[in-house]
Enzyme design. Structure first.
Site, PDB file in Angstrom:
ATOM      1  N   ASN A 209       0.846  -1.195   0.000  1.00 46.52           N
ATOM      2  CA  ASN A 209       0.000   0.000   0.000  1.00 46.52           C
ATOM      3  C   ASN A 209       0.879   1.241   0.000  1.00 46.52           C
ATOM      4  OD1 ASN A 209       0.376   0.961   2.865  1.00 46.52           O
ATOM      5  ND2 ASN A 209      -0.314  -1.142   3.226  1.00 46.52           N
ATOM      6  N   ALA A 275       0.940   1.989  11.577  1.00 44.32           N
ATOM      7  CA  ALA A 275       1.233   1.235  10.350  1.00 44.32           C
ATOM      8  C   ALA A 275      -0.046   1.002   9.553  1.00 44.32           C
ATOM      9  CB  ALA A 275       1.861  -0.109  10.720  1.00 44.32           C
ATOM     10  N   ASP A 279      -4.754  -5.958   5.006  1.00 45.32           N
ATOM     11  CA  ASP A 279      -5.862  -6.721   5.586  1.00 45.32           C
ATOM     12  C   ASP A 279      -5.856  -8.176   5.113  1.00 45.32           C
ATOM     13  OD1 ASP A 279      -6.894  -4.646   7.106  1.00 45.32           O
ATOM     14  OD2 ASP A 279      -7.978  -3.821   5.390  1.00 45.32           O
TER      15      ASP A 279
HETATM   16  O1  C5P Z   1      -9.272  -1.365  10.083  1.00 43.35           O
HETATM   17  P1  C5P Z   1      -8.197  -0.466   9.629  1.00 43.35           P
HETATM   18  O2  C5P Z   1      -7.061  -1.154   8.903  1.00 43.35           O
HETATM   19  O3  C5P Z   1      -8.656   0.764   8.910  1.00 43.35           O
HETATM   20  O4  C5P Z   1      -7.591   0.088  11.017  1.00 43.35           O
HETATM   21  C1  C5P Z   1      -6.468   0.869  11.060  1.00 43.35           C
HETATM   22  C2  C5P Z   1      -5.812   0.702  12.407  1.00 43.35           C
HETATM   23  O5  C5P Z   1      -5.753  -0.657  12.781  1.00 43.35           O
HETATM   24  C3  C5P Z   1      -4.378   1.180  12.357  1.00 43.35           C
HETATM   25  O6  C5P Z   1      -4.036   1.675  13.630  1.00 43.35           O
HETATM   26  C4  C5P Z   1      -3.632  -0.106  12.026  1.00 43.35           C
HETATM   27  O7  C5P Z   1      -2.274  -0.054  12.427  1.00 43.35           O
HETATM   28  C5  C5P Z   1      -4.420  -1.133  12.795  1.00 43.35           C
HETATM   29  N1  C5P Z   1      -4.426  -2.471  12.202  1.00 43.35           N
HETATM   30  C6  C5P Z   1      -3.980  -3.533  12.935  1.00 43.35           C
HETATM   31  N2  C5P Z   1      -3.962  -4.790  12.391  1.00 43.35           N
HETATM   32  C7  C5P Z   1      -4.396  -5.000  11.144  1.00 43.35           C
HETATM   33  C8  C5P Z   1      -4.905  -3.931  10.388  1.00 43.35           C
HETATM   34  C9  C5P Z   1      -4.894  -2.677  10.941  1.00 43.35           C
HETATM   35  O8  C5P Z   1      -3.582  -3.354  14.083  1.00 43.35           O
HETATM   36  N3  C5P Z   1      -4.366  -6.235  10.655  1.00 43.35           N
END
Ligand code: C5P
Length: 401
Positions: A209, A275, A279
């Site tokens: 990304n 970070a 996903d």
């Molecule tokens: O759900 P989303 O990716 O938008 O959420 C962003 C937040 O969740 C950020 O703080 C990111 O570092 C964290 N995050 C996480 N683990 C993941 C995906 C996102 O801790 N697998």
């Protein structure tokens, strides 16, 4: 803030970087420091004393022979008044005069007459900075306890590229701030994750990304400046480790970041998740480069990565959790939903696109917690990071009460 009511004597010597010192005065005043400016004659060729007078709210001194100014606050009194002396920019000439104990103008005299720690922010042409005479003078001053801040590398006003640029105003302000100790995160261990993750498809391709890591790196630096012991878990980025960061762990995939963060979180009081974690990851990583399927559609099977923040928030003992939410629309709604869903203490939301967010130098943040919110307007990422850290410190302390 630790600079409030601190008495800073800013010496400005002759160099084009003197214009940056105007901004430095503003930044010191923002944190309620008391600032008095002493300029060399040469400096007045670049910036007028009136400018510094307006910004500092105090008379600016240039000459030793100004009877009126001496009657108001003599140079010895001024030397005693200062808790810190910062010379920015420090030209080759003032460095030489200080190294050799001259007292041939007000600034050099005040430096000799003061017991305050001396900070120098050199700014000069790279060839001048590299000259053995300048280096010998700097070494001498260092040996006598002077603190030399910078210079930085990069493009210079004269067109040269090299070492000799004055540090930026916020960096100088932060150095002064930490010189007083008493940072808002003193004694705390802060874990920061930053950058993107890369999910390999085959030996040459990956899903990634557009996160540059700059916001997270700025957060790590701001936390270190606020006195925290900082561990930085970084995805694949090409950024130097910020000054003061105690430990950096480089990772590539979301799974590696998950493992590194969970391990480091055991020692952390606060975890700031800046970070942009992927996903999804390909179900399998091909050992060989995938070949083109002449006309046929290629389907990649993906599986979901575990959410790092949720993995932590569902543990009985975990650090104070700060998440980020980068959204293209309905920022407030998505952020508040994420705050609840992921069990966070705080979330920093930002709109991406329109020159903000990923890859951009500036950002703007809205912070939410269970029963409050605050907006941090558009600013350069280092400045915004500092404001974010100040807010995190307040919420963290409130949560422990
Ligand atoms: O759900 P989303 O990716 O938008 O959420 C962003 C937040 O969740 C950020 O703080 C990111 O570092 C964290 N995050 C996480 N683990 C993941 C995906 C996102 O801790 N697998």
């Amino acid at each position: 803030m630790s600079l409030a009511q601190r008495r800073i004597l800013l010496g400005v010597s002759g160099g084009i970087a003197a214009y940056k010192s105007c901004e430095l005065v503003r930044r010191l005043r923002e944190l309620a420091a008391e600032v008095r400016v002493v300029m060399t004659e040469g400096a007045t060729q670049f910036v007028s004393p009136t400018t510094f007078q307006a910004l500092s709210g105090q008379p600016v001194r240039v000459s030793l022979w100004d009877e009126q100014a001496e009657a108001a606050m003599g140079h010895i009194e001024l030397a005693r008044w200062a808790e810190r002396i910062l010379i920015a920019p420090a030209s080759a000439d003032i460095i030489a005069r200080l190294a050799h104990g001259h007292a041939d103008d007000l600034l050099a005299t005040v430096c000799l007459a003061s017991a305050a720690p001396l900070y120098l922010a050199p700014a000069m042409n790279q060839q001048m900075w590299a000259h053995p005479a300048v280096q010998a003078n700097v070494t001498l001053l260092r040996q006598r306890g002077a603190h030399v801040l910078g210079p930085a590398d990069g493009e210079q006003a004269c067109g040269d590229v090299g070492s000799g640029r004055m540090l930026e105003p916020h960096e100088l302000r932060n150095a002064l701030q930490s010189s007083f100790g008493g940072g808002v995160l003193d004694g705390l261990h802060v874990l920061v994750s930053a950058g993107p993750t890369y999910e390999d498809i085959d030996p040459v391709r990956f899903i990634g990304n557009r996160s540059s890591g700059r916001m997270g790196f700025a957060v790590a630096e701001a936390a270190a400046q606020a006195g925290a012991e900082v561990t930085l878990v970084a995805g694949p980025v090409s950024l130097a480790t910020p000054a003061g960061v105690a430990q950096r762990i480089d990772v590539r995939s979301a799974a590696q970041m998950h493992a590194a963060v969970l391990d480091a979180a055991r020692q952390a009081d606060i975890y700031i998740a800046a970070a942009a974690v992927g996903d999804y990851r390909p179900n399998e990583v091909s050992a060989q480069k995938l070949k083109k399927l002449d006309g046929a559609k290629l389907a990649l099977q993906l599986s979901e990565n575990p959410d790092i923040l949720t993995s932590l928030s569902t543990q009985p003992e975990h650090p104070f959790l700060v998440g980020f939410a980068a959204e293209t629309h309905d920022v407030a709604d998505y952020a508040q939903d994420k705050l609840r869903r992921k069990g966070l203490d705080m979330i920093a939301a930002n709109q991406v696109g329109d020159g903000l967010g990923f890859e951009a130098a500036d950002n703007a943040l809205q912070l939410y917690w269970a029963d409050g919110a605050v907006e941090l307007p558009r600013a350069a990422k280092p400045e915004l990071a500092r404001q974010l850290i100040a807010q995190v410190a307040v919420r963290y302390r409130a949560s422990r009460r």
